[in-house]
Design a protein around this motif. Structure first.
Motif, mmCIF file in Angstrom:
data_model
loop_
_atom_site.group_PDB
_atom_site.id
_atom_site.type_symbol
_atom_site.label_atom_id
_atom_site.label_comp_id
_atom_site.label_asym_id
_atom_site.label_seq_id
_atom_site.Cartn_x
_atom_site.Cartn_y
_atom_site.Cartn_z
ATOM 1 N N UNK A 13 -3.417 -6.280 1.168
ATOM 2 C CA UNK A 13 -4.006 -5.087 1.777
ATOM 3 C C UNK A 13 -5.446 -4.927 1.293
ATOM 4 N N UNK A 14 -6.217 -4.158 2.032
ATOM 5 C CA UNK A 14 -7.562 -3.818 1.591
ATOM 6 C C UNK A 14 -7.433 -2.883 0.397
ATOM 7 N N UNK A 37 -4.349 -6.907 -3.560
ATOM 8 C CA UNK A 37 -5.506 -6.322 -2.896
ATOM 9 C C UNK A 37 -6.608 -7.339 -2.655
ATOM 10 N N UNK A 38 -7.324 -7.082 -1.570
ATOM 11 C CA UNK A 38 -8.484 -7.876 -1.212
ATOM 12 C C UNK A 38 -9.619 -6.931 -0.848
ATOM 13 N N UNK A 43 -11.778 -12.503 -0.624
ATOM 14 C CA UNK A 43 -10.618 -12.346 -1.501
ATOM 15 C C UNK A 43 -11.091 -12.461 -2.943
ATOM 16 N N UNK A 44 -10.819 -11.448 -3.767
ATOM 17 C CA UNK A 44 -11.216 -11.527 -5.173
ATOM 18 C C UNK A 44 -10.553 -12.718 -5.876
ATOM 19 N N UNK A 60 1.278 -12.104 4.051
ATOM 20 C CA UNK A 60 1.255 -11.185 5.180
ATOM 21 C C UNK A 60 0.100 -10.222 4.948
ATOM 22 N N UNK A 61 -0.897 -10.306 5.808
ATOM 23 C CA UNK A 61 -2.031 -9.382 5.748
ATOM 24 C C UNK A 61 -1.636 -8.126 6.501
#
Length: 144
Positions: A13-14, A37-38, A43-44, A60-61
Motif C-alpha cells: 500500500x502507499x 508500504x511503498x 519502492x523503498x 498484491x498492490x
C-alpha cells in the motif's frame, strides 16, 4: 488468485495514504500476510529487502495508479508475480479488497465492518474487529 497462499503473499500500500492500508488490514491478517508500504513512485529499499528476505513470491498492490504508480508495479513485477486490486476511488478499492477477502481468503461475505472513509480513526479501531469476525472493512462517506 485461486486460494490463500499463507507465507508467500504480501500486500503493498502507499505509506502516505491511510484508506487502502486500513481496508486491507483485516484481509491481510485473515490471510496471515504482511502489509508493506511503498511510496507512490518508488519502492523503498527496506520494503524490497523485507520481500526478498521473507520468501514472498506474490505481491498484491492495493490502490490505483494515483496512489501506487505503474512504475512501482513494474519494479515489483520484475521480481514477483504482481496483481493490483483497485477501484475508481477509496470506496471502490475497499469494496474490491473486501471481495478478495471473501472470494480468496475465506472471510464472511454476509458480514461487513462499515467505517468512515473520511477519517482514519474509525477504520483504525475497527480493522481488528474485521479480522476477528471475518468481516471485511468497507469505507463509507458521511452522507450516504
Amino acid at each position: 488468485m485461486s486460494e490463500s497462499f499463507i507465507g508467500t503473499y504480501a500486500y503493498i500500500v502507499n505509506g502516505t495514504a491511510w484508506a487502502d492500508a486500513l481496508a486491507v488490514a483485516p484481509v491481510a491478517a485473515w490471510d496471515d500476510a504482511p502489509v508493506l508500504m511503498t511510496m507512490k513512485d518508488s519502492v523503498p529499499q527496506a520494503t524490497l529487502d523485507w520481500l526478498a528476505d521473507n520468501g514472498i513470491t506474490d505481491v498484491i498492490i492495493v490502490g490505483g495508479e494515483a496512489v501506487v504508480s505503474q512504475d512501482v508495479y513494474d519494479e515489483l513485477d520484475a521480481l514477483y508475480t504482481v496483481e493490483r486490486v483497485a477501484g475508481e476511488n477509496r470506496y471502490e478499492t475497499a469494496k474490491e479488497i473486501a471481495l478478495v477477502g471473501v472470494k480468496y481468503v475465506g472471510m464472511d461475505g454476509s458480514l461487513a465492518t462499515l467505517v468512515s472513509g473520511e477519517n482514519f480513526a474509525d477504520a483504525l479501531s475497527a480493522a481488528p474487529i474485521g479480522w476477528w469476525t471475518g468481516a471485511p472493512v468497507l469505507l463509507t462517506p458521511s452522507t450516504s
